[in-house]
Design a protein around this motif. Structure first.
Motif, PDB file in Angstrom:
ATOM      1  N   LEU A 191       0.835  -1.203   0.000  1.00  0.00           N
ATOM      2  CA  LEU A 191       0.000   0.000   0.000  1.00  0.00           C
ATOM      3  C   LEU A 191       0.870   1.253   0.000  1.00  0.00           C
ATOM      4  O   LEU A 191       0.615   2.191  -0.764  1.00  0.00           O
ATOM      5  CB  LEU A 191      -0.939   0.001   1.201  1.00  0.00           C
ATOM      6  CG  LEU A 191      -1.834   1.231   1.366  1.00  0.00           C
ATOM      7  CD1 LEU A 191      -2.791   1.360   0.186  1.00  0.00           C
ATOM      8  CD2 LEU A 191      -2.597   1.162   2.677  1.00  0.00           C
ATOM      9  N   VAL A 235      -4.415   2.078  -5.883  1.00  0.00           N
ATOM     10  CA  VAL A 235      -4.644   2.246  -4.444  1.00  0.00           C
ATOM     11  C   VAL A 235      -6.118   2.014  -4.131  1.00  0.00           C
ATOM     12  O   VAL A 235      -6.455   1.338  -3.148  1.00  0.00           O
ATOM     13  CB  VAL A 235      -4.185   3.636  -3.950  1.00  0.00           C
ATOM     14  CG1 VAL A 235      -4.625   3.877  -2.518  1.00  0.00           C
ATOM     15  CG2 VAL A 235      -2.683   3.775  -4.075  1.00  0.00           C
ATOM     16  N   ALA A 285      -7.268  -0.865  -1.682  1.00  0.00           N
ATOM     17  CA  ALA A 285      -7.969  -0.472  -0.456  1.00  0.00           C
ATOM     18  C   ALA A 285      -9.358  -1.093  -0.390  1.00  0.00           C
ATOM     19  O   ALA A 285      -9.824  -1.442   0.702  1.00  0.00           O
ATOM     20  CB  ALA A 285      -8.065   1.048  -0.358  1.00  0.00           C
ATOM     21  N   MET A 309      -1.664   5.391   5.811  1.00  0.00           N
ATOM     22  CA  MET A 309      -2.012   5.835   4.461  1.00  0.00           C
ATOM     23  C   MET A 309      -2.220   7.340   4.366  1.00  0.00           C
ATOM     24  O   MET A 309      -1.789   7.967   3.404  1.00  0.00           O
ATOM     25  CB  MET A 309      -3.251   5.105   3.965  1.00  0.00           C
ATOM     26  CG  MET A 309      -3.596   5.452   2.531  1.00  0.00           C
ATOM     27  SD  MET A 309      -4.972   4.505   1.924  1.00  0.00           S
ATOM     28  CE  MET A 309      -5.336   5.408   0.427  1.00  0.00           C
TER      29      MET A 309
END
Length: 154
Positions: A73, A85, A89, A107
């Motif tokens: 990530l 991403v 996610a 993040m």
């Protein structure tokens, strides 16, 4: 002339360079030392390869070690690959809320460092805390890079 501080013992600054034995004959004299009790100790959960971080931070007990998924990530965020991403996610919805030892970044911090508004909003959409603070007591927004000269029209 300087005056000694009343709350610091006079022997605290003394340096004993000789290996003279104590009068009681129990062994060599030890050099007195001061210990700052405000510093995290190396034995308070830190491992040899991970030094304890600063004093700040919110939700410190929940900070985790870097995992392969978190590393992936972070790499995607650093590349500013918004679709990748978003896909990653959505497959791992708990990752954007995780914070990584020893600094407490996650993040939202990485997205601010990358300077991507889309990734920042994506991190907050998945539940990253806007008011999170890292080990230096800084929020993710602190790490937003300054605008470039081109963006300023200079």
């Amino acid at each position: 002339r300087e005056k000694a501080l009343p709350h610091v013992p006079k022997c605290a600054g003394a340096s004993l360079t000789s290996n003279a034995e104590e009068p009681s004959g129990v062994g060599p004299r030890l050099t007195p030392a001061l210990v700052l009790l405000t510093q995290p100790s190396a034995t308070s959960g830190a491992t040899a390869d991970m030094q304890p971080a600063g004093f700040g931070g919110t939700d410190r007990p929940s900070w985790t070690a870097m995992t392969p998924d978190l590393h992936h990530l972070r790499d995607l965020v650093a590349r500013r690959d918004v679709p990748a991403v978003a896909r990653f996610a959505s497959e791992h919805p708990d990752l954007p809320t995780k914070r990584v030892l020893p600094r407490g970044h996650g993040m939202a911090f990485w997205a601010h460092q990358a300077g991507s508004r889309e990734l920042v909003e994506l991190a907050y959409f998945y539940g990253a805390a806007r008011d999170a603070r890292d080990c230096d007591d800084r929020t993710p927004a602190f790490y937003t890079p300054p605008p470039s000269r081109d963006a300023l029209g200079v």
